[in-house]
Design a protein around this motif. Structure first.
Motif, PDB file in Angstrom:
ATOM      1  N   ASP A  49      32.728  38.134  49.232  1.00 24.43           N
ATOM      2  CA  ASP A  49      32.906  36.746  49.670  1.00 24.43           C
ATOM      3  C   ASP A  49      32.833  35.783  48.492  1.00 24.43           C
ATOM      4  O   ASP A  49      33.590  34.801  48.429  1.00 24.43           O
ATOM      5  CB  ASP A  49      31.847  36.382  50.710  1.00 24.43           C
TER       6      ASP A  49
ATOM      7  N   ARG B 277      29.458  42.978  50.637  1.00 22.18           N
ATOM      8  CA  ARG B 277      30.154  41.926  51.390  1.00 22.18           C
ATOM      9  C   ARG B 277      29.870  40.562  50.789  1.00 22.18           C
ATOM     10  O   ARG B 277      30.779  39.720  50.672  1.00 22.18           O
ATOM     11  CB  ARG B 277      29.694  41.975  52.847  1.00 22.18           C
TER      12      ARG B 277
ATOM     13  N   LYS C 279      24.491  40.454  55.901  1.00 21.46           N
ATOM     14  CA  LYS C 279      25.603  40.943  55.097  1.00 21.46           C
ATOM     15  C   LYS C 279      25.099  41.927  54.049  1.00 21.46           C
ATOM     16  O   LYS C 279      24.028  41.749  53.469  1.00 21.46           O
ATOM     17  CB  LYS C 279      26.308  39.785  54.383  1.00 21.46           C
TER      18      LYS C 279
END
Length: 392
Positions: free
Chosen positions: A25, A21, A17
């Motif tokens: 999250d 990202r 990731k």
């Protein structure tokens, strides 16, 4: 015997990731977790007005438990998470009322009790009620149930109770109630001369005071008597008696029979005021009342706005439901009577009526921080003695 060869697929390399990202999250998880905690367990509130002084002060930050009475399911699910009514720092609504679901209360581990400090949705922000009460609360706006303003008051009467206030004292079912420890009232302090307000009032924790003028009730003092009207607790008012320039201290109450404007209910049939109110029966689920003129004034808005009834028409001498005149009515849910501890500076049930059970948000648990909005100095900005104080 033929042998089948099993060919293994090469393992895929898991893509890593990106930093953005991972940050996204983390933020999403935090928002979801905070939303669930805020809805299911507890919420944080701040006290903006002095209506609960001296129990709760302006600038107190407190946690409110939703577990005590059981949290309710959302009525307006189309809402930006962690907002209430508007988007932060703007007047833009943070919800859409396209979908409105019926509220359902999850099980709690207790019921509302006498003396509980309760947070609830303000009932008179109902679309059919807010304009009537704009003279008392000019900031009112119509909202769906779970988007109405959060108010905090003390529950003084439960469903089925008969409440009466006589000379500022609350009676429930004819029994005199114990006043909150830090309840605040108005007192007339008669003095021989003008006083140093900083050394006398502020030093004793009294911040709300006014020099006596003719605009107050003439029965408080004689024509040649000088003094002050102060709002404080009985204990703090008693401290002033030690000063040699204080002649006497007397609580200030409105006279019985003196009708106060803007009081609930709006009718000429009753001559109540904030210090002499009732008797009034608090609506209880399953209780039946006759529909006479006084009961229409007291309970007409309840029947029309908070009971889930349609086609209700209110008149001064009759109320109709579905075109039929009601001779009696049986309540569908419980109601409560809420009052602020600052008894002469609180817009509460005496001014806008009963609180339906489905408007109850939670029980005020404790103050976790307190900031003085008008400190004597910067060093006094934080009220250290109120941090993690249990609300009584």
């Amino acid at each position: 015997m033929p042998v089948t060869e099993i060919l293994e697929k090469p393992a895929r390399t898991k893509s890593k990731k990106s930093a953005f990202r991972e940050w996204l999250d983390s933020v999403l998880f935090a928002v979801i977790a905070a939303t669930v905690i805020r809805w299911l367990f507890f919420s944080a509130f701040v006290i903006p007005t002095p209506s609960m002084e001296n129990s709760l002060l302006v600038g107190d930050y407190l946690f409110v438990s939703r577990l005590h009475y059981g949290t309710t399911t959302p009525v307006t699910p189309l809402q930006i998470p962690l907002t209430h009514q508007t988007i932060w720092g703007s007047n833009i609504p943070s919800y859409l009322d396209w979908i409105q679901l019926p509220p359902f209360r999850l099980p709690g581990f207790t019921e509302v009790k006498h003396g509980d400090v309760v947070v609830f949705y303000l009932p008179v922000e109902h679309p059919d009620a807010y304009q009537k009460y704009s003279s008392v609360l000019p900031e009112l706006h119509p909202h769906p149930l779970d988007q109405r303003s959060n108010y905090i008051k003390r529950c003084v009467a439960l469903p089925g109770d008969r409440l009466e206030i006589m000379g500022g004292q609350v009676y429930i079912n004819g029994i005199k109630q114990v006043n909150p420890v830090r309840m605040q009232n108005e007192y007339f302090v008669s003095t021989t001369t003008a006083v140093n307000e900083e050394n006398v009032f502020h030093k004793n924790g009294i911040t709300d005071f006014t020099q006596f003028t003719e605009t107050f009730d003439d029965s408080i003092a004689s024509n040649d008597e000088f003094g002050y009207i102060v709002k404080t607790t009985g204990d703090l008012a008693g401290k002033l008696k030690s000063y040699d320039f204080v002649k006497r201290i007397e609580p200030v109450f409105m006279s019985k029979g003196l009708k106060e404007p803007f009081l609930f209910p709006t009718t000429n049939l009753l001559d109540w005021n904030k210090d002499n109110y009732g008797p009034v029966l608090i609506p209880k689920k399953g209780a039946t009342i006759p529909m006479n003129a006084v009961n229409i004034a007291l309970y007409g808005e309840v029947i029309k706005n908070y009971e889930g009834n349609n086609q209700v028409t209110l008149g001064s001498n009759k109320i109709t439901l579905g075109g039929k005149t009601l001779e009696s009515y049986t309540f569908k849910q419980d109601y409560f009577f809420m009052m602020g501890d600052n008894r002469h500076d609180s817009a509460d049930s005496r001014y806008w009526g009963f609180v339906p059970k489905d408007h109850i948000v939670g029980k005020a648990a404790f103050v976790w921080m307190s900031i003085d909005p008008n400190p004597v100095s910067f060093l006094n900005k934080l009220r250290w003695d109120r941090i993690f104080r249990i609300i009584q």
